[in-house]
Write a protein that holds these residues in place. Structure first.
Motif, PDB file in Angstrom:
ATOM      1  N   PRO A   1       0.830  -1.201   0.000  1.00 51.69           N
ATOM      2  CA  PRO A   1       0.000   0.000   0.000  1.00 51.69           C
ATOM      3  C   PRO A   1       0.869   1.258   0.000  1.00 51.69           C
ATOM      4  N   GLY A   2       0.485   2.224  -0.833  1.00 48.36           N
ATOM      5  CA  GLY A   2       1.242   3.465  -0.925  1.00 48.36           C
ATOM      6  C   GLY A   2       2.216   3.499  -2.077  1.00 48.36           C
ATOM      7  N   LEU A   3       2.530   2.344  -2.670  1.00 51.83           N
ATOM      8  CA  LEU A   3       3.449   2.299  -3.812  1.00 51.83           C
ATOM      9  C   LEU A   3       2.707   2.705  -5.081  1.00 51.83           C
TER      10      LEU A   3
ATOM     11  N   MET B   1       9.525  -0.717  -3.050  1.00 61.58           N
ATOM     12  CA  MET B   1       8.765  -1.295  -1.949  1.00 61.58           C
ATOM     13  C   MET B   1       9.593  -1.303  -0.668  1.00 61.58           C
ATOM     14  N   ASN B   2      10.873  -1.671  -0.780  1.00 57.86           N
ATOM     15  CA  ASN B   2      11.752  -1.656   0.388  1.00 57.86           C
ATOM     16  C   ASN B   2      11.884  -0.251   0.968  1.00 57.86           C
ATOM     17  N   LEU B   3      11.975   0.744   0.072  1.00 53.57           N
ATOM     18  CA  LEU B   3      12.089   2.129   0.525  1.00 53.57           C
ATOM     19  C   LEU B   3      10.838   2.552   1.287  1.00 53.57           C
TER      20      LEU B   3
ATOM     21  N   GLY C   1       4.246  -0.684 -21.060  1.00 54.49           N
ATOM     22  CA  GLY C   1       4.578  -1.328 -19.804  1.00 54.49           C
ATOM     23  C   GLY C   1       5.150  -0.355 -18.797  1.00 54.49           C
ATOM     24  N   GLY C   2       5.283  -0.804 -17.563  1.00 61.68           N
ATOM     25  CA  GLY C   2       5.815   0.057 -16.516  1.00 61.68           C
ATOM     26  C   GLY C   2       6.146  -0.715 -15.267  1.00 61.68           C
ATOM     27  N   CYS C   3       6.340   0.021 -14.178  1.00 59.43           N
ATOM     28  CA  CYS C   3       6.721  -0.589 -12.902  1.00 59.43           C
ATOM     29  C   CYS C   3       6.514   0.436 -11.795  1.00 59.43           C
ATOM     30  N   GLY C   4       6.974   0.104 -10.598  1.00 64.80           N
ATOM     31  CA  GLY C   4       6.902   1.047  -9.500  1.00 64.80           C
ATOM     32  C   GLY C   4       7.779   2.256  -9.777  1.00 64.80           C
ATOM     33  N   MET C   5       7.291   3.445  -9.409  1.00 69.75           N
ATOM     34  CA  MET C   5       8.006   4.696  -9.684  1.00 69.75           C
ATOM     35  C   MET C   5       8.399   5.347  -8.361  1.00 69.75           C
ATOM     36  N   ILE C   6       9.693   5.410  -8.100  1.00 68.61           N
ATOM     37  CA  ILE C   6      10.160   5.887  -6.807  1.00 68.61           C
ATOM     38  C   ILE C   6       9.808   7.355  -6.585  1.00 68.61           C
ATOM     39  N   GLY C   7       9.901   8.191  -7.632  1.00 69.31           N
ATOM     40  CA  GLY C   7       9.603   9.611  -7.477  1.00 69.31           C
ATOM     41  C   GLY C   7       8.175   9.855  -7.053  1.00 69.31           C
ATOM     42  N   GLN C   8       7.239   9.280  -7.809  1.00 67.73           N
ATOM     43  CA  GLN C   8       5.829   9.472  -7.496  1.00 67.73           C
ATOM     44  C   GLN C   8       5.451   8.801  -6.172  1.00 67.73           C
ATOM     45  N   THR C   9       6.116   7.692  -5.857  1.00 65.08           N
ATOM     46  CA  THR C   9       5.840   7.012  -4.592  1.00 65.08           C
ATOM     47  C   THR C   9       6.257   7.872  -3.404  1.00 65.08           C
ATOM     48  N   VAL C  10       7.421   8.501  -3.500  1.00 62.25           N
ATOM     49  CA  VAL C  10       7.884   9.366  -2.410  1.00 62.25           C
ATOM     50  C   VAL C  10       6.957  10.570  -2.261  1.00 62.25           C
ATOM     51  N   ILE C  11       6.505  11.147  -3.396  1.00 64.01           N
ATOM     52  CA  ILE C  11       5.547  12.258  -3.335  1.00 64.01           C
ATOM     53  C   ILE C  11       4.279  11.799  -2.618  1.00 64.01           C
TER      54      ILE C  11
ATOM     55  N   LEU D   1      10.715  -5.396 -12.089  1.00 68.47           N
ATOM     56  CA  LEU D   1      10.582  -6.002 -10.766  1.00 68.47           C
ATOM     57  C   LEU D   1      11.624  -5.463  -9.796  1.00 68.47           C
ATOM     58  N   ILE D   2      12.842  -5.278 -10.268  1.00 69.20           N
ATOM     59  CA  ILE D   2      13.892  -4.755  -9.390  1.00 69.20           C
ATOM     60  C   ILE D   2      13.514  -3.366  -8.893  1.00 69.20           C
ATOM     61  N   GLU D   3      13.091  -2.488  -9.825  1.00 66.19           N
ATOM     62  CA  GLU D   3      12.731  -1.128  -9.408  1.00 66.19           C
ATOM     63  C   GLU D   3      11.510  -1.140  -8.494  1.00 66.19           C
ATOM     64  N   SER D   4      10.529  -1.983  -8.803  1.00 66.15           N
ATOM     65  CA  SER D   4       9.317  -2.052  -7.973  1.00 66.15           C
ATOM     66  C   SER D   4       9.640  -2.559  -6.577  1.00 66.15           C
TER      67      SER D   4
END
Length: 556
Positions: free
Chosen positions: A65-67, A284-286, A318-328, A277-280
C-alpha cells in the motif's frame, strides 16, 4: 492469504489523505510519463493509458500500500530499440505495416507481464531482502540524480529537425532570458510553498497546494510559460485529450503469432520484466523503511505482471513502480491502497474530461514538486557515514549510484549485489579457524570455527597435518557449518588422506541438514560421522513471511 477485512482496512485507514495524495501524484505523473513516451517514441496517450491501467491494478492487488506504479523510464528505454526494429520488420512484410513497432511493443509488454507473474508464483520476490543496505542507498541516490537531471531538461524546448538522411529527431533548445528567469521563479515559488506550508498546517497536502498556487499565478497573471499542453505538443503529441482504454483488436489482426515473433520480443520482455521487478521491489523496500511497515514482494510481482498484461492487451505501454511518485505520495500522507487507486482514476479523469484545464498547469510547478522529492529522496546521510562504514560498503554505494546514472538500475543493482557477495565471501573465507587439542586417550581433536564453503576450503585444508597426526583424529564442527558441495568434497578428500595414511578420522557435531547432504553425497560419510544427541540443529526459513506465530511458540 490476505483477508477481505485487511484489504478493506488498507483502503480506508485514512481516506482524506489518500485521496488528496492521489490527486497530487496524478499531476506529477503526467510530465514524467509523457517524457518517457517521447523517449520510447510512442504516443503520450499510450503511456498515460498504461499508467492508468498499471497504477489501478497494482494499487488494488499489489503487496505494498502506498506504492505508485506507472509507465517508468527504466522500462521505456528498453523498448526504444524494439520499436525501431519492429518498424523495420513491418516494412518487410508482404503487406507492409507502418506502425508495426507499436504492435511488437504491446506483445513484449504482455510477455513481460507473464514473466513477472511467474516470478511472483515462484516466490522470487523474497530475494529482494538479500539486497545489501549500501546497494539500497546507492540505488536511492542514483535514481534521485537521474530524476533531478530529467527535471533539468525541462528548462528547454523540444524542436523537430530533419537530418541529411531524412530522419526526424527532436533536439533540446535551452531557455534563455526572461523565459528562463520566469521558469526559475515559478519553480522557486513551488518549492517555497512545499517547504513553508507544513510549518503552518498539515491538514492539506503541500505539493497539491503549491501546484494550484503556481498555476493560479500563471493563469491570472497571463504569463507565457511552458505548460503541460505545450510540452506534449512540442514533443509531437496532439494534447492530453483521449478516450477510455479498450482492448486493442488491431494487435491480433497485425501481429504475426509465430516463433519468429517470440524470438524477437523475448530478450526485450525478459530485460524489461527484470528491470521492472527490481525497481518495484526496491521502491517497496524504501516505502517499508519510510512507513515502518512491511510489504509482500511476491504479491507485488504478481500484481505488476497482471497490470502489464492488461496494459498490453488494452494498447498501453509497460511500466513498474516509480520511486519519485511514490515518495511524493508518502510525503503527501498517502499510506493506503486508496491513494494509488485515486491516482489512477484522477489520471483517467484528466484524459477524458478535464484535459483543457490540466494542460494549463505550468511545467515549472511540477518541476518544483519533483525537485523537492529529489531532496527528500536522496540519502544525505550517506555523506556523513561514508567515512565510518567499511571501505567495501562505501565503494559499493558509490558504484551503484554511478552505474544507475550512467547505465540503468538493473545493471547497477546486479553489480552492487555481486560486489557485496564477493566481499562477503572473501571475509567469510578468512574466518575459518581450527583449535587443536589432545584427548586423554591420545585422540587429536580439531575444533573448527567459522563457515566451511568454497571460499574457505584452502584455509581449511591448511589446518591439518595428516603425516604427523596420531592414529585417531576427530574434527568437531560444533562452531562451524558445512555450506556447499565444495565443502563436502574437501571433507571427503581429507577422509581419504587419513585412510590412505592408515589413520582413523571421525566427524562430530554436524547439524542434521549437513549430515543429510553428506549421506546423500557418499555412503562413506556414514562410517565417519558420529551421531550425538548434542548435535546442533538449525531451522532455515524459506520465506520469513511464513512465520505467523510468536517466536516463543517455535521449538528452537
Amino acid at each position: 492469504m490476505v483477508s477481505g477485512k485487511t484489504i478493506f482496512k488498507n483502503f480506508t485507514q485514512n481516506p482524506k489523505n489518500d485521496i488528496l495524495a492521489g490527486i497530487t501524484v496524478s499531476l506529477a505523473m503526467i510530465p514524467e510519463v509523457v517524457a518517457f513516451a517521447f523517449v520510447a517514441q510512442i504516443d503520450p496517450l499510450v503511456a498515460l493509458s498504461g499508467a492508468f491501467i498499471l497504477g489501478l491494478i497494482t494499487a488494488i492487488f499489489g503487496g505494498r500500500p502506498g506504492l505508485i506504479s506507472g509507465a517508468a523510464g527504466a522500462v521505456a528505454v528498453i523498448f526504444v530499440d524494439l520499436i525501431a526494429k519492429g518498424h523495420d520488420k513491418g516494412l518487410l512484410f508482404d503487406a507492409p505495416i507502418d506502425n508495426m513497432g507499436y504492435f511488437y511493443l504491446l506483445a513484449a509488454v504482455i510477455l513481460m507481464g507473464i514473466i513477472q507473474v511467474g516470478a511472483g508464483v515462484l516466490k522470487l520476490g523474497r530475494f529482494v531482502r538479500l539486497i545489501p543496505h549500501p546497494v539500497m542507498m546507492g540505488f536511492v541516490n542514483g535514481l534521485a540524480i537521474v530524476i533531478f537531471l530529467a527535471q533539468v531538461r525541462m528548462f528547454s524546448h523540444k524542436e523537430l529537425q530533419v537530418g541529411a538522411d531524412g530522419l526526424k529527431k527532436y533536439i533540446n533548445i535551452p531557455m534563455e532570458g526572461t523565459e528562463l528567469y520566469t521558469m526559475l521563479g515559478l519553480v522557486g515559488l513551488t518549492m517555497a510553498v512545499i517547504w513553508l506550508l507544513p510549518k503552518l498546517t498539515t491538514k492539506i497536502p503541500a505539493a497539491l497546494t503549491a501546484i494550484l498556487i503556481t498555476t493560479g499565478v500563471v493563469v491570472f497573471g497571463g504569463l507565457e510559460v511552458s505548460t503541460v499542453g505545450s510540452y506534449i505538443i512540442e514533443g509531437g503529441g496532439e494534447g492530453l485529450k483521449g478516450e477510455f482504454p479498450t482492448p486493442n483488436v488491431e494487435l491480433w489482426q497485425n501481429l504475426p503469432i509465430n516463433f519468429d515473433t517470440l524470438k524477437f520480443i523475448l530478450p526485450y520482455a525478459f530485460l524489461a520484466a527484470s528491470v521492472g521487478l527490481i525497481e518495484s521491489l526496491m521502491t517497496m523496500n524504501l516505502v517499508d523503511e519510510l512507513t515502518e511497515t512491511r510489504g509482500n514482494g511476491n504479491r507485488e510481482c504478481v500484481a505488476q505482471g497482471v497490470g502489464n498484461i492488461t496494459s498490453g492487451l488494452f494498447g498501453g505501454t509497460g511500466g513498474c513502480g516509480m520511486i519519485g511518485q511514490t515518495v511524493i505520495n508518502i510525503n503527501a500522507g498517502g499510506r493506503g491502497k486508496l491513494s494509488g487507486v485515486m491516482m489512477a482514476l484522477t489520471l483517467l479523469t484528466f484524459i477524458l474530461f478535464t484535459a483543457q484545464y490540466i494542460e494549463q498547469v505550468p511545467i515549472a510547478a511540477l518541476v518544483g514538486v519533483m525537485f523537492m522529492m529529489v531532496i527528500d529522496t536522496f540519502a544525505w546521510s550517506s555523506f556523513r557515514i561514508i567515512r565510518k562504514i567499511p571501505i567495501s560498503d562505501a565503494v559499493v554505494l558509490i558504484i551503484v549510484s554511478a552505474v544507475t546514472v550512467i547505465f540503468d538500475l538493473a545493471i547497477a543493482v546486479f553489480i552492487g549485489v555481486i560486489v557485496s557477495a564477493l566481499v562477503f565471501a572473501w571475509k567469510s573465507a578468512t574466518m575459518i579457524r581450527a583449535r587443536k587439542r589432545i584427548q586423554p586417550d591420545g585422540t587429536k581433536t580439531y575444533e573448527i570455527w567459522g563457515p566451511l564453503f568454497f571460499g574457505s576450503i584452502q584455509s581449511f585444508n591448511s589446518k591439518f597435518d595428516v603425516k604427523n597426526d596420531p592414529d585417531n583424529v576427530e574434527i568437531d564442527f560444533v562452531e562451524s557449518r558445512v555450506s556447499d558441495h565444495s565443502a563436502m568434497e574437501a571433507i571427503f578428500n581429507l577422509v581419504n588422506k587419513y585412510e590412505a595414511a592408515g589413520k582413523s578420522l571421525k566427524l562430530k557435531h554436524l547439524s542434521e541438514d549437513c549430515k543429510a547432504l553428506m549421506y546423500k553425497a557418499s555412503p562413506k560419510f556414514k562410517e565417519v560421522i558420529v551421531e550425538d544427541i548434542n548435535d546442533p540443529r538449525y531451522y532455515l526459513a524459506a520465506n520469513p513471511e511464513e512465520f505467523t506465530k510468536p517466536l516463543s511458540e517455535y521449538d528452537l
